[in-house]
Design a protein around this motif. Structure first.
Motif, PDB file in Angstrom:
ATOM      1  N   LEU A   1       0.858  -1.178   0.000  1.00 25.74           N
ATOM      2  CA  LEU A   1       0.000   0.000   0.000  1.00 25.74           C
ATOM      3  C   LEU A   1       0.899   1.233   0.000  1.00 25.74           C
ATOM      4  N   GLU A   2       0.670   2.125  -0.945  1.00 29.26           N
ATOM      5  CA  GLU A   2       1.516   3.315  -1.088  1.00 29.26           C
ATOM      6  C   GLU A   2       0.744   4.557  -0.647  1.00 29.26           C
ATOM      7  N   TYR A   3       1.285   5.260   0.358  1.00 29.04           N
ATOM      8  CA  TYR A   3       0.665   6.472   0.899  1.00 29.04           C
ATOM      9  C   TYR A   3       1.591   7.667   0.670  1.00 29.04           C
ATOM     10  N   HIS A   4       0.982   8.850   0.536  1.00 26.42           N
ATOM     11  CA  HIS A   4       1.767  10.077   0.377  1.00 26.42           C
ATOM     12  C   HIS A   4       1.293  11.113   1.400  1.00 26.42           C
ATOM     13  N   PHE A   5       2.266  11.766   2.038  1.00 24.71           N
ATOM     14  CA  PHE A   5       1.998  12.822   3.020  1.00 24.71           C
ATOM     15  C   PHE A   5       2.713  14.089   2.546  1.00 24.71           C
ATOM     16  N   ASP A   6       2.012  15.206   2.570  1.00 23.39           N
ATOM     17  CA  ASP A   6       2.599  16.447   2.063  1.00 23.39           C
ATOM     18  C   ASP A   6       3.748  16.938   2.933  1.00 23.39           C
ATOM     19  N   GLU A   7       3.523  16.979   4.243  1.00 19.66           N
ATOM     20  CA  GLU A   7       4.545  17.534   5.132  1.00 19.66           C
ATOM     21  C   GLU A   7       4.259  17.109   6.566  1.00 19.66           C
ATOM     22  N   LEU A   8       5.291  17.231   7.410  1.00 15.10           N
ATOM     23  CA  LEU A   8       5.135  16.892   8.828  1.00 15.10           C
ATOM     24  C   LEU A   8       6.170  17.656   9.642  1.00 15.10           C
ATOM     25  N   ASN A   9       5.687  18.420  10.618  1.00 16.41           N
ATOM     26  CA  ASN A   9       6.575  19.208  11.469  1.00 16.41           C
ATOM     27  C   ASN A   9       7.267  18.330  12.504  1.00 16.41           C
ATOM     28  N   PRO A  10       8.389  18.813  13.066  1.00 20.11           N
ATOM     29  CA  PRO A  10       9.073  18.048  14.118  1.00 20.11           C
ATOM     30  C   PRO A  10       8.152  17.818  15.317  1.00 20.11           C
ATOM     31  N   LYS A  11       8.272  16.638  15.906  1.00 20.30           N
ATOM     32  CA  LYS A  11       7.531  16.258  17.117  1.00 20.30           C
ATOM     33  C   LYS A  11       6.019  16.217  16.897  1.00 20.30           C
ATOM     34  N   GLU A  12       5.597  16.083  15.655  1.00 21.40           N
ATOM     35  CA  GLU A  12       4.171  15.963  15.362  1.00 21.40           C
ATOM     36  C   GLU A  12       3.848  14.563  14.841  1.00 21.40           C
ATOM     37  N   ASN A  13       2.591  14.161  15.014  1.00 21.61           N
ATOM     38  CA  ASN A  13       2.100  12.879  14.529  1.00 21.61           C
ATOM     39  C   ASN A  13       0.870  13.136  13.673  1.00 21.61           C
ATOM     40  N   ILE A  14       0.762  12.430  12.563  1.00 24.36           N
ATOM     41  CA  ILE A  14      -0.407  12.589  11.712  1.00 24.36           C
ATOM     42  C   ILE A  14      -0.983  11.221  11.383  1.00 24.36           C
ATOM     43  N   ALA A  15      -2.299  11.131  11.420  1.00 21.72           N
ATOM     44  CA  ALA A  15      -2.961   9.865  11.131  1.00 21.72           C
ATOM     45  C   ALA A  15      -2.860   9.545   9.651  1.00 21.72           C
ATOM     46  N   PHE A  16      -2.935   8.265   9.327  1.00 14.98           N
ATOM     47  CA  PHE A  16      -3.116   7.870   7.939  1.00 14.98           C
ATOM     48  C   PHE A  16      -4.516   8.329   7.507  1.00 14.98           C
ATOM     49  N   PRO A  17      -4.776   8.438   6.196  1.00  9.66           N
ATOM     50  CA  PRO A  17      -6.071   8.967   5.748  1.00  9.66           C
ATOM     51  C   PRO A  17      -7.274   8.238   6.335  1.00  9.66           C
ATOM     52  N   SER A  18      -7.143   6.941   6.563  1.00  9.62           N
ATOM     53  CA  SER A  18      -8.217   6.185   7.217  1.00  9.62           C
ATOM     54  C   SER A  18      -7.590   4.979   7.894  1.00  9.62           C
ATOM     55  N   TYR A  19      -8.375   4.310   8.737  1.00 12.18           N
ATOM     56  CA  TYR A  19      -7.930   3.025   9.250  1.00 12.18           C
ATOM     57  C   TYR A  19      -7.799   2.044   8.087  1.00 12.18           C
ATOM     58  N   LEU A  20      -6.881   1.114   8.210  1.00 18.12           N
ATOM     59  CA  LEU A  20      -6.872  -0.015   7.292  1.00 18.12           C
ATOM     60  C   LEU A  20      -7.892  -1.020   7.807  1.00 18.12           C
ATOM     61  N   LEU A  21      -8.754  -1.515   6.940  1.00 20.24           N
ATOM     62  CA  LEU A  21      -9.713  -2.543   7.314  1.00 20.24           C
ATOM     63  C   LEU A  21      -9.301  -3.842   6.640  1.00 20.24           C
ATOM     64  N   VAL A  22      -9.105  -4.890   7.451  1.00 18.86           N
ATOM     65  CA  VAL A  22      -8.567  -6.138   6.927  1.00 18.86           C
ATOM     66  C   VAL A  22      -9.345  -7.329   7.458  1.00 18.86           C
ATOM     67  N   LYS A  23      -9.189  -8.447   6.755  1.00 14.91           N
ATOM     68  CA  LYS A  23      -9.670  -9.735   7.236  1.00 14.91           C
ATOM     69  C   LYS A  23      -8.477 -10.679   7.251  1.00 14.91           C
ATOM     70  N   ALA A  24      -8.188 -11.245   8.429  1.00 15.21           N
ATOM     71  CA  ALA A  24      -7.039 -12.140   8.575  1.00 15.21           C
ATOM     72  C   ALA A  24      -7.356 -13.178   9.644  1.00 15.21           C
ATOM     73  N   ASN A  25      -6.974 -14.415   9.378  1.00 10.85           N
ATOM     74  CA  ASN A  25      -7.244 -15.507  10.312  1.00 10.85           C
ATOM     75  C   ASN A  25      -6.096 -15.763  11.282  1.00 10.85           C
ATOM     76  N   GLU A  26      -4.955 -15.118  11.046  1.00 10.30           N
ATOM     77  CA  GLU A  26      -3.802 -15.341  11.916  1.00 10.30           C
ATOM     78  C   GLU A  26      -2.974 -14.073  12.031  1.00 10.30           C
ATOM     79  N   SER A  27      -2.126 -14.047  13.045  1.00  6.44           N
ATOM     80  CA  SER A  27      -1.266 -12.882  13.274  1.00  6.44           C
ATOM     81  C   SER A  27      -0.293 -12.713  12.108  1.00  6.44           C
ATOM     82  N   PHE A  28       0.145 -11.466  11.896  1.00  4.28           N
ATOM     83  CA  PHE A  28       1.105 -11.220  10.818  1.00  4.28           C
ATOM     84  C   PHE A  28       1.953 -10.000  11.160  1.00  4.28           C
ATOM     85  N   VAL A  29       3.029  -9.835  10.381  1.00 13.25           N
ATOM     86  CA  VAL A  29       3.954  -8.715  10.554  1.00 13.25           C
ATOM     87  C   VAL A  29       3.760  -7.737   9.398  1.00 13.25           C
ATOM     88  N   ILE A  30       3.675  -6.458   9.729  1.00 11.75           N
ATOM     89  CA  ILE A  30       3.605  -5.389   8.727  1.00 11.75           C
ATOM     90  C   ILE A  30       4.998  -4.776   8.604  1.00 11.75           C
TER      91      ILE A  30
END
Length: 544
Positions: free
Chosen positions: A493-522
């Motif tokens: 999944l490819e996301y683009h963010f325009d800018e981000l100031n120091p010590k700031e946090n910005i959410a992704f555009p939305s939650y990722l919604l997934v279906k998975a039957n077992e644990s996994f690594v992102i």
């Protein structure tokens, strides 16, 4: 200007050009003294879609002439005819008439008085030509290198003193041609890395001023997940919310109101007969307003399913209430249905219509919420823990191919009567799927959504519905705002963010919604305008 001074002028100006381009241009690769067909290019920059800019640097003790400029542009054009910009950097002097000619080139301001035969070769390229005239003065050149090197290092978060910067200014000129890697094409990232590696090796004291590794991705949800690289799977809980509860209560109240309206049982009115030429006809200009048996059963089933209430048999009884058999609809306006009956019958029918409409809406809300609850939530944020502003940030999120992702194409389209409530920044969908701003995370809206509203009321119903769904689909793509790439063993999944100031946090555009039957690594990778390298990391998503 002798040969030694001319060569130094060429080298100094090349250093200035490339250093300055590191912070003012969006190129991807550079070549210094590239191997071209006619060897007329000193510096070449490459952009997306392999677009190219070429520069030739000339130094001379003699005045540059108009003929020189035309000849050099002609040879540059012949060497790389597809370039989007041809630039001459002239270190020396020229006459006033040549300066006027150069100004005409830079402004693309030729007229009929100019010799068109002389310009024949370069004429089709006039809007792509640029001339930069420089007087060679050693102090001035060194000052430019000092300024551009300081600007570049500052852009990378490195602050150094005047004395050290002066030492670097002199040294980098003689190191510069080694950065060209023998005329090979070098990426902007690699070129920056060569310069910074040289700075760190020769001036190790600068590393004490480096910013820490700054950009990273973490899980975060204001109610369920603190900032972390590990989280336990959870689903949206939408059906047991006050939003649904309020609508259920309102419908139960309306059922009670309808049940308390008593319409006395009446005999059916006899159909009127007419006889013409010995043939009998039924004469009727009205039809009963009572719901069909199929519609009544449908309402009973939905009421039982959604509210747990069994409707009694006379719930739908409206006596002898009738309506016009035929109605006419002008292009812009429609006549209200004229109902014929007593006031109690009309009152009950209006209540039934309102009940049926709201019951349908509740049913479609439930369908949407059940669909969304079928997915698990991955709430991601981008964090800047460094000391400097960053921009043009690209984040790649890599998931196993056995994880099913909700994409705009897979979304269950809402029915039209609730479509408006699921479209736009103040919609149900926005509240459900987008990180809302809190004291720790900024709201994310990278792309603007503007619904179609102009002349909407004048559209025919079919066209209006089409416009509404077009709005919804455009909004959905601003919410699920990512590009998806399927590779053999990973989903990217490819996301683009325009800018981000120091010590700031910005959410992704939305939650990722997934279906998975077992644990996994992102796994994730981050690149940005101010990063030397790709920042990588991993997140652990746990499923019971």
């Amino acid at each position: 200007m002798g040969g030694k001074e001319g060569a130094r002028g060429y080298l100094y100006q090349s250093v200035v050009s490339v250093l300055n381009s590191l912070v003012t241009k969006d190129w991807l690769f550079v070549q210094i003294e590239p191997d071209t067909a006619n060897d007329k290019v000193d510096i070449s920059w490459f952009y997306e879609n392999d677009e190219q800019e070429v520069t030739q640097v000339k130094s001379s003790i003699n005045n540059f002439t108009k003929t020189n400029v035309i000849d050099w542009f002609e040879t540059l054009i012949q060497d790389v005819p597809n370039s989007k910009l041809f630039k001459l950097i002239l270190i020396g002097s020229c006459s006033d008439s040549t300066k006027k000619f150069i100004n005409k080139i830079n402004k693309d301001n030729f007229d009929e008085d100019d010799n068109q035969d002389e310009l024949a070769v370069i004429s089709p390229y006039l809007n792509k030509l640029n001339v930069q005239l420089e007087n060679f003065e050693l102090d001035s050149m060194e000052s430019k290198i000092y300024t551009t090197l300081n600007k570049f290092l500052s852009y990378k978060g490195i602050t150094i003193g005047h004395h050290l910067l002066e030492m670097m200014t002199g040294a980098i000129v003689f190191q510069f041609l080694k950065f060209s890697t023998n005329g090979n094409k070098v990426s902007k990232m690699d070129f920056e890395k060569q310069i910074l590696d040289w700075v760190y090796f020769n001036y190790p004291e600068t590393q004490g001023n480096l910013p820490s590794n700054k950009l990273l991705v973490e899980f975060y949800h204001s109610r369920n997940v603190p900032f972390s690289n590990t989280m336990q799977a959870f689903n949206l809980q939408l059906l047991n919310t006050r939003y649904i509860e309020v609508r259920e209560e309102e419908l139960k109240k309306v059922i009670e109101e309808i049940s308390n309206i008593h319409v006395p049982q009446k005999e059916r009115e006899a159909e009127k007969k007419a006889e013409i030429g010995g043939m009998q006809f039924t004469v009727s200009f009205h039809i009963s307003s009572e719901y069909s048996s199929e519609k009544q059963q449908n309402i009973r089933d939905k009421t039982q399913q959604l509210l747990g209430i069994q409707l009694c048999e006379d719930f739908f009884y409206v006596g002898n209430l009738k309506e016009q058999k035929a109605r006419f609809h002008p292009p812009l306006f429609s006549n209200p249905v004229q109902r014929i009956g007593d006031e109690i019958e009309k009152q009950k029918f209006e209540k039934l219509e309102g009940f049926y409409y709201e019951l349908e809406k509740l049913d479609y809300y439930v369908q949407q919420f059940e669909f969304l609850e079928g997915f698990s939530v991955i709430p991601l944020v981008l964090k800047n823990e460094g000391k400097q502003f960053d921009e043009r940030i690209k984040v790649l999120i890599k998931l196993p191919t056995n994880v099913e992702m909700l994409t705009p194409e897979k979304y269950l389209l809402p029915e039209h009567i609730v479509l408006e409530q699921f479209t736009g920044y103040d919609s149900i969908l926005d509240m459900c799927l987008r990180h809302q701003k809190d004291s720790k995370v900024e709201y994310n809206v990278n792309n603007s959504f503007i619904p179609f509203t102009q002349y909407r009321i004048f559209l025919e119903k079919e066209e209006r519905v089409e416009r509404d769904y077009s709005d919804f689909n455009r909004y959905l793509r601003t919410l699920l705002d990512f590009e998806i790439h399927a590779e053999s063993d990973v989903l990217i999944l490819e996301y683009h963010f325009d800018e981000l100031n120091p010590k700031e946090n910005i959410a992704f555009p939305s939650y990722l919604l997934v279906k998975a039957n077992e644990s996994f690594v992102i796994h994730y990778g981050i690149t940005s305008k101010n990063s030397q390298d790709v920042t990588t990391g991993q997140l652990n998503y746990k499923v019971d």
